[in-house]
Design a protein around this motif. Structure first.
Motif, PDB file in Angstrom:
ATOM      1  N   ILE A 121     -58.183  62.396 133.436  1.00  0.00           N
ATOM      2  CA  ILE A 121     -58.429  62.413 134.668  1.00  0.00           C
ATOM      3  C   ILE A 121     -57.824  61.087 134.860  1.00  0.00           C
ATOM      4  N   GLY A 122     -57.269  60.668 136.178  1.00  0.00           N
ATOM      5  CA  GLY A 122     -56.688  59.504 136.442  1.00  0.00           C
ATOM      6  C   GLY A 122     -57.301  58.941 137.909  1.00  0.00           C
ATOM      7  N   THR A 123     -57.508  57.689 137.978  1.00  0.00           N
ATOM      8  CA  THR A 123     -57.954  57.125 139.124  1.00  0.00           C
ATOM      9  C   THR A 123     -57.127  55.515 139.220  1.00  0.00           C
ATOM     10  N   LEU A 124     -57.414  54.927 140.342  1.00  0.00           N
ATOM     11  CA  LEU A 124     -57.051  53.586 140.607  1.00  0.00           C
ATOM     12  C   LEU A 124     -58.182  52.572 140.725  1.00  0.00           C
ATOM     13  N   GLY A 125     -57.688  51.394 140.566  1.00  0.00           N
ATOM     14  CA  GLY A 125     -58.559  49.999 140.814  1.00  0.00           C
ATOM     15  C   GLY A 125     -57.696  49.008 141.349  1.00  0.00           C
ATOM     16  N   LYS A 126     -58.409  48.141 142.114  1.00  0.00           N
ATOM     17  CA  LYS A 126     -57.764  46.921 142.784  1.00  0.00           C
ATOM     18  C   LYS A 126     -58.574  45.742 142.585  1.00  0.00           C
ATOM     19  N   ARG A 127     -58.022  44.772 141.912  1.00  0.00           N
ATOM     20  CA  ARG A 127     -58.843  43.392 141.858  1.00  0.00           C
ATOM     21  C   ARG A 127     -59.520  43.072 143.242  1.00  0.00           C
ATOM     22  N   PHE A 128     -60.687  42.829 142.999  1.00  0.00           N
ATOM     23  CA  PHE A 128     -61.309  42.260 144.424  1.00  0.00           C
ATOM     24  C   PHE A 128     -60.923  40.683 144.596  1.00  0.00           C
ATOM     25  N   THR A 144     -63.739  48.908 132.393  1.00  0.00           N
ATOM     26  CA  THR A 144     -63.015  49.765 131.576  1.00  0.00           C
ATOM     27  C   THR A 144     -62.753  49.423 130.181  1.00  0.00           C
ATOM     28  N   ASP A 145     -62.284  50.066 129.233  1.00  0.00           N
ATOM     29  CA  ASP A 145     -62.197  49.382 127.978  1.00  0.00           C
ATOM     30  C   ASP A 145     -60.685  48.796 127.796  1.00  0.00           C
ATOM     31  N   ARG A 146     -60.327  48.479 126.723  1.00  0.00           N
ATOM     32  CA  ARG A 146     -59.016  47.782 126.515  1.00  0.00           C
ATOM     33  C   ARG A 146     -57.909  48.610 126.672  1.00  0.00           C
ATOM     34  N   HIS A 147     -58.103  49.886 126.558  1.00  0.00           N
ATOM     35  CA  HIS A 147     -56.907  50.768 126.960  1.00  0.00           C
ATOM     36  C   HIS A 147     -57.043  51.221 128.431  1.00  0.00           C
ATOM     37  N   GLY A 148     -57.866  50.679 129.088  1.00  0.00           N
ATOM     38  CA  GLY A 148     -57.704  51.130 130.650  1.00  0.00           C
ATOM     39  C   GLY A 148     -58.505  52.587 131.000  1.00  0.00           C
ATOM     40  N   PHE A 149     -59.505  53.001 129.945  1.00  0.00           N
ATOM     41  CA  PHE A 149     -60.420  54.245 130.105  1.00  0.00           C
ATOM     42  C   PHE A 149     -61.621  53.505 130.803  1.00  0.00           C
ATOM     43  N   ALA A 150     -62.054  54.366 131.684  1.00  0.00           N
ATOM     44  CA  ALA A 150     -63.452  53.898 132.439  1.00  0.00           C
ATOM     45  C   ALA A 150     -64.658  53.995 131.322  1.00  0.00           C
ATOM     46  N   LEU A 151     -65.282  52.941 131.638  1.00  0.00           N
ATOM     47  CA  LEU A 151     -66.473  52.820 130.811  1.00  0.00           C
ATOM     48  C   LEU A 151     -67.618  53.286 131.782  1.00  0.00           C
ATOM     49  N   TYR A 152     -67.526  52.702 133.022  1.00  0.00           N
ATOM     50  CA  TYR A 152     -68.658  52.728 133.918  1.00  0.00           C
ATOM     51  C   TYR A 152     -68.270  52.521 135.450  1.00  0.00           C
ATOM     52  N   PHE A 153     -68.767  53.328 136.352  1.00  0.00           N
ATOM     53  CA  PHE A 153     -68.577  52.973 137.715  1.00  0.00           C
ATOM     54  C   PHE A 153     -69.761  52.840 138.437  1.00  0.00           C
ATOM     55  N   SER A 154     -70.144  51.802 139.390  1.00  0.00           N
ATOM     56  CA  SER A 154     -71.470  51.284 139.818  1.00  0.00           C
ATOM     57  C   SER A 154     -71.062  50.788 140.997  1.00  0.00           C
ATOM     58  N   ARG A 155     -72.233  50.991 141.876  1.00  0.00           N
ATOM     59  CA  ARG A 155     -72.416  50.441 143.145  1.00  0.00           C
ATOM     60  C   ARG A 155     -72.682  49.087 143.047  1.00  0.00           C
ATOM     61  N   SER A 156     -73.505  48.830 141.739  1.00  0.00           N
ATOM     62  CA  SER A 156     -74.049  47.317 141.538  1.00  0.00           C
ATOM     63  C   SER A 156     -73.035  46.411 141.148  1.00  0.00           C
ATOM     64  N   VAL A 157     -73.179  45.193 140.882  1.00  0.00           N
ATOM     65  CA  VAL A 157     -72.082  44.147 140.321  1.00  0.00           C
ATOM     66  C   VAL A 157     -72.403  44.203 139.074  1.00  0.00           C
ATOM     67  N   ILE A 158     -71.354  44.788 138.389  1.00  0.00           N
ATOM     68  CA  ILE A 158     -71.435  45.052 136.661  1.00  0.00           C
ATOM     69  C   ILE A 158     -69.880  44.440 136.147  1.00  0.00           C
ATOM     70  N   PRO A 159     -69.733  43.518 135.221  1.00  0.00           N
ATOM     71  CA  PRO A 159     -70.866  43.096 134.383  1.00  0.00           C
ATOM     72  C   PRO A 159     -71.339  41.914 135.171  1.00  0.00           C
ATOM     73  N   ARG A 217     -62.566  61.801 129.771  1.00  0.00           N
ATOM     74  CA  ARG A 217     -61.861  60.556 129.675  1.00  0.00           C
ATOM     75  C   ARG A 217     -61.210  60.302 131.219  1.00  0.00           C
ATOM     76  N   ILE A 218     -61.474  59.051 131.735  1.00  0.00           N
ATOM     77  CA  ILE A 218     -60.816  59.015 133.061  1.00  0.00           C
ATOM     78  C   ILE A 218     -60.244  57.410 132.829  1.00  0.00           C
ATOM     79  N   ARG A 219     -58.729  57.646 132.885  1.00  0.00           N
ATOM     80  CA  ARG A 219     -58.079  56.375 132.685  1.00  0.00           C
ATOM     81  C   ARG A 219     -57.647  55.890 134.355  1.00  0.00           C
ATOM     82  N   VAL A 220     -57.716  54.423 134.251  1.00  0.00           N
ATOM     83  CA  VAL A 220     -57.717  53.877 135.536  1.00  0.00           C
ATOM     84  C   VAL A 220     -56.315  52.990 135.564  1.00  0.00           C
TER      85      VAL A 220
END
Length: 248
Positions: A121-128, A144-159, A217-220
Motif C-alpha cells: 500500500i502506498g500513501t503520502l506525507g508532507k512536512r509540517f 516511518t522506518d529508514r526505508h519509508g515504511f510506516a511504523l504508525y499513524f496517530s492523531r497524537s504528536v508522535i514521537p 506494509r504501507i510505504r510513504v
C-alpha cells in the motif's frame, strides 16, 4: 505496471451535502479531480452511489460506475468499483473526490512507491510547517522506518521529544503530516476490505491502522505540494481563492 485512478464520491455529507457537484471555477469539483487523475494516470473512474454525480461525470465525458450506498469507507467503495469494471490494473490509486488540486507530481510519487517489491500500500506525507499544525488532532502524523515504511499513524504528536521544550520540537524532528491519498496492489485491496475493524483503528478513528495491525506494509512518499481539500462551504471559498491566485 498498470495504474488506474478511482475516485469515490458521495452526495451525502454532514458538513457539505452535494460537494462533488459544487462549482469551482465554473466546473464541478468532481470534474477537476477526474481530469487531474486522468491526465496523470491515463485511466480513471468515479465511483459513486448517487445518480446526480454519475450523470454529471458522464456529461463531461468522464467514466463513472454506480456502487452501493451502504459502504463503510471509500476503500470498500473502490473495491466494488474494481469488481464492476473488471480492471486489469496492477495498482489502484484512491483519489478523494474533494481534492480538486491533487497534483500530478503526487500521483507520480505514489506510482514510484511500487518500484519497491515489498510495497503493498502506498500513501503520502508532507512536512509540517508549524508546531501549531502538528498539534491539530485532525492532521494525523506518520512515523516511518529508514526505508519509508510506516511504523504508525496517530492523531497524537508522535514521537514525544524528551527533555526539550514542546514548542521547539519541530526543530528536533521532521514531523510528517499524512495526506489521505492511497494506492493499493489489486490483490491487497481485495484482502484489506475483508478485514474487520481493529482495536487501533477504533481507538484513533484511522482506517490505515487496521492494515498496519494486520501486518500490511504501507510505504510513504514525500510531497512538497499542499492541496486544498473541500469539507465545508468555507473550504470551497478558500479553494476558489486558491484557484484564482494560481490563474493570475
Amino acid at each position: 505496471m498498470k495504474f488506474i485512478g478511482i475516485i469515490p464520491a458521495r452526495y451525502a455529507s454532514t458538513r457539505f451535502p452535494g460537494k462533488p457537484l459544487a462549482l469551482l471555477g465554473g466546473r464541478p469539483v468532481i470534474q477537476h479531480v477526474y481530469e487531474k487523475a486522468l491526465a496523470a494516470l491515463g485511466e480513471a473512474y468515479v465511483a459513486t452511489d448517487d445518480e446526480r454525480i454519475y450523470d454529471t461525470v458522464r456529461s463531461f465525458g468522464g467514466e463513472a460506475v454506480m456502487t452501493r450506498s451502504n459502504h463503510q469507507s471509500g476503500t470498500d467503495r473502490i473495491e466494488e468499483a474494481c469488481e464492476k469494471i473488471e480492471t486489469q490494473a496492477d495498482v489502484i490509486i484512491n483519489i478523494q473526490g474533494d481534492e480538486p488540486f491533487v497534483h500530478s507530481s503526487q500521483l507520480e510519487t505514489l506510482q514510484h512507491l511500487f518500484d519497491h517489491p515489498q510495497t503493498q500500500i502506498g500513501t503520502l506525507g508532507k512536512r509540517f510547517e508549524s508546531f501549531e499544525a502538528v498539534m491539530n488532532p485532525n492532521s494525523p502524523k506518520i512515523v516511518t522506518d529508514r526505508h519509508g515504511f510506516a511504523l504508525y499513524f496517530s492523531r497524537s504528536v508522535i514521537p514525544y521529544i524528551r527533555s526539550k521544550e514542546q514548542q521547539k520540537w519541530l526543530e528536533y524532528f521532521p514531523y510528517l503530516k499524512h495526506l489521505g491519498i492511497y494506492a493499493y496492489r489489486r490483490d491487497i485491496l481485495h484482502e484489506i476490505t475483508q478485514l474487520p475493524q481493529s482495536s487501533l483503528e477504533i481507538a484513533e478513528s484511522l482506517e490505515q491502522l487496521r492494515w498496519l495491525e494486520n501486518g500490511y506494509r504501507i510505504r510513504v512518499g514525500i510531497t512538497e505540494v499542499e492541496t486544498v481539500g473541500i469539507d465545508t462551504p468555507e473550504d470551497l471559498q478558500r479553494a476558489e481563492e486558491f484557484l484564482l491566485s494560481h490563474l493570475t
